[in-house]
Each structure stands twice: as C-alpha cells, then as structure tokens.
Design an enzyme around this catalytic site. Structure first.
Site, PDB file in Angstrom:
ATOM      1  CB  THR A 256      -1.013  -0.007   1.228  1.00  0.00           C
ATOM      2  OG1 THR A 256      -1.946  -1.134   1.086  1.00  0.00           O
ATOM      3  CG2 THR A 256      -1.734   1.174   1.351  1.00  0.00           C
ATOM      4  CD  GLU A 257       6.411   2.221   2.755  1.00  0.00           C
ATOM      5  OE1 GLU A 257       6.182   1.064   3.047  1.00  0.00           O
ATOM      6  OE2 GLU A 257       7.447   2.850   2.598  1.00  0.00           O
ATOM      7  N   GLY A 259       2.126   1.589  -3.331  1.00  0.00           N
ATOM      8  CA  GLY A 259       0.506   2.037  -4.167  1.00  0.00           C
ATOM      9  C   GLY A 259       0.430   3.530  -4.283  1.00  0.00           C
ATOM     10  CB  CYS A 311      -2.239  -9.379  -1.171  1.00  0.00           C
ATOM     11  SG  CYS A 311      -2.521 -10.092  -2.558  1.00  0.00           S
ATOM     12  CD  GLU A 408       0.062  -6.753   3.476  1.00  0.00           C
ATOM     13  OE1 GLU A 408       0.350  -5.773   3.116  1.00  0.00           O
ATOM     14  OE2 GLU A 408      -0.611  -7.563   2.680  1.00  0.00           O
TER      15      GLU A 408
END
Ligand code: ADP
Length: 504
Positions: A256-257, A259, A311, A408
């Site tokens: 996510t980072e 992303g 994921c 996560e």
C-alpha cells in the site's frame, strides 16, 4: 540443531532450468534481448541459502524510455491490425506454451521465490496458463452497446448511437515477488486481449520467470514491442515507468505504501491507475462450523499458504469464544509440524521468505508482538540459518492497538482473537484500513450470507480461503486498492469506452 538446507538448490533442479540460469539475463525491448543501457546488472539470490543464482540486467530510466517508445510504435503497428480472433489465438498459444514448460517454470519460480516446488507445479504455473486461456477467449467478445437516445432539444431529429471498447494504449505494469509468474499473467492477460501494449517491470527479488515468459511470448507470436520486459529496481525503473508521460495506464501490485507513491507519480499525465495492494484479512470461525478440524486446517492454510506472503492471507483469526482454545491450539499444532526447507526440496512444506529484508521485517513484527505482551502459541523464535527462514507463528492475547494486529506483516504470522456474536465480530473484521479478502466458517447459510453482505472486502470466501480463478474478480475495498484483477471486470480497466453518435 542441524541446518535446514545443506546443499545448493541448483543441484536439485533440471538441466533445462540450469541452462536458463546460465544464459545472460537481458531486457526484452522491441522483440530483442538487450543489455541495460548502463551495462549494469544485479544479483538474484536463492532465498534458501542466500547464494547468488543469476545476474540480471539492471534497467533504469533510459531503458524504460526505449521500452515505452517501442510499445508506442507497436500500439499502431501490426498488433493493431490483427483481428480479435488472431489476437486471441496468440494469447491461447502463450497459455499452451506455459503448460508445455510447466516443470521448468515451476523450478525457476521455486528457486527464485523459495516456495515449495509442488505448490508452483499445482498452483502458480497451471493458474498462469488458465489465466491466458480464459483471457484469450475474451478477445472476440469485447462488445459495445447500441443505445436508443432521445435528445430532447432536437425534436424530430434521428440519431444512431453506439459504444466501442478501445484499448487504452501503452500500459506499464509493476508486479511483486510473491507469485512472480502468476502476477505477470494477471496483468498481461487482460491487457493483451483488449489490444494494449505493455512494459512489464518484475520485482527485483524475482525476475526469472517473467524473463522466461518473455521468451515464450515471442515464441507464441507476439509482435515486437507488444510486450517489453524491463528488470530493475522499483526506485529507478519502476519509478520511471510510473511517471512516464507517454504511458497511458499504470497497473501495480504491491505494498500500500508504494501504491501511494505510484498514484502521485501517475498524476503528471493523469494516466489511468489500477492498484492491488495490501491486506489484513480476517478468517472468521463460528462455533456452528460443520467440522472443527476442517476449519482449523482451513484457518492454518489461510495464513501459512505461500508462507503468508499473500495479499489475501488470513492474518487475523477471529474465533467464537466457546471454541477459541480448540481452534487456536489446533492451528498452533499444525504450525509446529510444518516442515521448513528449500523450496526445491521435495519434503518441504514451507520455504524461506523471499529476501533477507523480508525475513528481518517479519522477525521485527514478531519481536514487537512479544514485547507488546502477546503470547506465541507457536513460533515466535528466530532461526539461525543462512537462508531467510521464519517459523510459522500463532499469537494470542493480542490487543487491537498492537502493531501485529493492525499492520500487514506479509509472513507466516497470525493473530487470533475471540468473539461473542455476529454483530461484534463483523465490527472487528471491518475495523481495518484494508479490505482485500476474508473468510467465514459456519454451517448456518443465512449467517454466512449476512456476514458476506456486511464484510467490507473485495472477496468473501465461505468455508474456504485462498480460492482463486481466472473468472472470479479479485481486488480491494479501502486501502487495498483500486479496480479488480481477473474476470471480465479486469477488461473494463484496460479499455476506454467510446460513444459514437451518428445523425441519420
Ligand atoms: P514489497 O515491499 O513487498 O517488496 P513493493 O511494493 O516494494 O513490495 O514492490 C512491488 C513492486 O513495486 C516491485 O516490482 C518493486 O520494484 C516496485 N516498486 C518499489 N518501489 C517503487 C517505486 N517507488 N516506484 C515504482 N515501483 C516501485
């Protein structure tokens, strides 16, 4: 304790995989294999031993420029003149070639990523072929609509309106290391069937199977430039691709980072963006589950499959209070029995993590959990190995604010928590920034469907977990991403809808 791995993984793979490793690993640009413009290479490691197994061209911004120019030319070249049927046949052939080379691809995947060879053989490679076969069929079925329109300000006038589905154009695709070949297929399949051209940037940890796939794509008959493969680092090659002004869309799978970095990089030319990001997926086990042993095994597989480097991993285990001890003890027993070893070793049930960095990251989470007061029912220790091994770990006595509960981990670590009732557990299940996947274990069909409705996640599995299929869309709510992979939903994200209106 004896070492988990005593000999080089290279001694355990076939001659064809060894031959592939020996060849220079170059970039695929414009249908040719070329060295990086800088002449640089980087090392690829065997995660079971930390030995170097290959050297790969280190592409950067200059190579990305060449690849983008090639994809731009290819977008209006022979590829654009092919009939949908011709396009579909090439993609189908690519699926066939993947199956023909199943053993070699599985070996490369296991060597490079560390996953058990048996898993690569029954999951990664067949799913890759299936994805290409599924997507090949769509090439001839990308229909628009005819639309009856009224145009109130033009009384009496007649029009004929319809929509077309056009390819978006030049597409950059950045993929991760957990399922290197399959993630390449998830990205390449829908992009090709809809007529786009591609620059693929594999993860620096696991570039091997994507390079072999590039060879197979040429063999299948893809014209030069339709698929370029540029290996290199995220901060250089990946970043140049995401920010390139002549790229029309970027598709990313990863953290996510990163992303969020991709979204900012894409803003320059407002290229289209799809993202498949992280998760902290709940596995919810009710006491009325049909068979506790099946649920225990299911909950263990949900987190330990692919070493938790999924994921969609079921990394939060929520269990109804009355059966909490039985289920968590059961999952811990399974964790304690899992046989660690090199991926290519036939007896291995769980391989090493992909890299030293990931091992240290996951071990850091485990240490943090213990320091914060959680109890390790299984694992929790570190292993003194050359390879990047982490023991499967089950935590209880957690609190919602703990890092191991919120973030996560992307490793074989599950946090377990008891619950009282449906309403309460759904609040906990949804109390996360992520929303990728989930599973519900119960024999009460009404309860299962109620939970599925309330769950804020892109996938809800009922009495199963980690079931994937080329026809079933996959992607995330909330910070787990934008858009969907697979299914016909993916095709929407690789086409522009054009409305055509004709005055009659
Ligand atoms: P992880 O943290 O699990 O290694 P990442 O999200 O960092 O996963 O990596 C996924 C993919 O994103 C890899 O191909 C990596 O090279 C790429 N990547 C990493 N950083 C960047 C970046 N700043 N810009 C573009 N791509 C990147």
């Amino acid at each position: 304790m004896a070492s988990l791995v005593t000999e080089s993984s290279l001694t355990k793979v076939s001659a064809s995989a060894r031959d592939f490793l020996k060849k220079p690993k170059q970039l695929l640009i414009d249908g040719c294999w070329v060295s990086a413009a800088s002449g640089k290479t980087f090392n690829v490691f065997d995660p079971a031993t930390s030995d170097t197994i290959a050297q790969v061209a280190e592409g950067d911004a200059e190579d990305i420029n060449l690849a983008v120019a090639s994809s731009r030319r290819a977008f209006s070249g022979p590829w654009s003149q092919m009939t949908p049927s011709e396009r579909g046949k090439i993609i189908w052939k690519l699926g066939d070639l993947v199956l023909e080379n199943l053993d070699e691809l599985a070996e490369l995947e296991s060597l490079d990523n560390g996953k058990p060879l048996a898993v690569a053989k029954i999951a990664d490679v067949p799913l890759t072929a299936d994805l290409f076969h599924y997507m090949a069929g769509w090439a001839t079925k990308l229909e628009g609509n005819t639309i009856p329109i009224s145009v109130p300000y033009a009384p009496g006038a007649k029009f004929f309106a319809y929509t077309r589905r056009d390819p978006i154009g030049v597409v950059g695709q950045i993929i991760p290391w957990n399922f290197p070949l399959l993630m390449a297929a998830w990205k390449i399949g829908p992009a090709l069937t809809t007529g786009n051209t591609i620059i693929l940037k594999p993860a620096e940890q696991t570039p091997l199977s994507a390079l072999r796939l590039g060879e197979l794509a040429l063999e299948a008959g893809l014209p030069p430039g339709v698929l370029n493969v540029v290996t290199g680092y995220g901060e250089t090659a990946g970043s140049a691709l995401a920010s390139h002004d002549d790229v029309d869309k970027i598709a990313f799978t990863g953290s996510t980072e990163v992303g969020k970095i991709i979204v900012r990089a894409a803003a320059g030319n407002l290229k289209k963006v799809t993202l498949e990001l992280g998760g902290k997926s709940p596995t919810v086990v009710f006491k009325d589950v049909a068979d506790i042993d099946t649920a225990v095994q299911g909950a263990a597989n949900a987190i330990f499959f692919n070493h938790g480097q999924c994921c969609a991993a079921g990394s939060r285990l929520l269990v109804e209070k009355d059966i909490f001890d039985e289920v968590t003890q059961g999952v811990a027993e399974i964790a304690n029995k899992i046989k660690l070893g090199a991926g290519v070793d036939g007896a291995t049930e769980m391989g090493p993590l992909v890299s030293e960095e990931q091992r240290d990251r996951v071990s850091g989470f485990i240490k943090d959990g213990l320091e914060a007061g959680a109890t390790a029912l299984a694992g929790g220790n570190s292993l003194d190995e050359k390879g990047y091994f982490v023991p499967p770990t089950v935590f209880t006595n957690t609190r919602p604010e703990m890092k191991i509960v919120r973030e996560e981990i992307f490793g074989p670590v599950v946090v377990a928590e008891p619950f009282d009732d449906l309403e309460g557990v759904m609040k906990v299940a949804n109390s996360t920034d992520f929303g990728l996947a989930s599973s519900i274990w119960t024999r009460d069909i009404s309860k299962a469907h109620r939970a599925a409705e309330i769950m804020r996640a892109g996938t809800v599995w009922i009495n199963c977990h980690n079931v994937f299929d080329a026809a079933m869309p996959f992607g995330g709510y909330k910070q787990s991403g934008w858009g969907r992979e697979m299914g016909h939903e993916a095709l929407e994200l690789y086409t522009e809808t054009k409305a055509v209106c004709v005055a009659l």
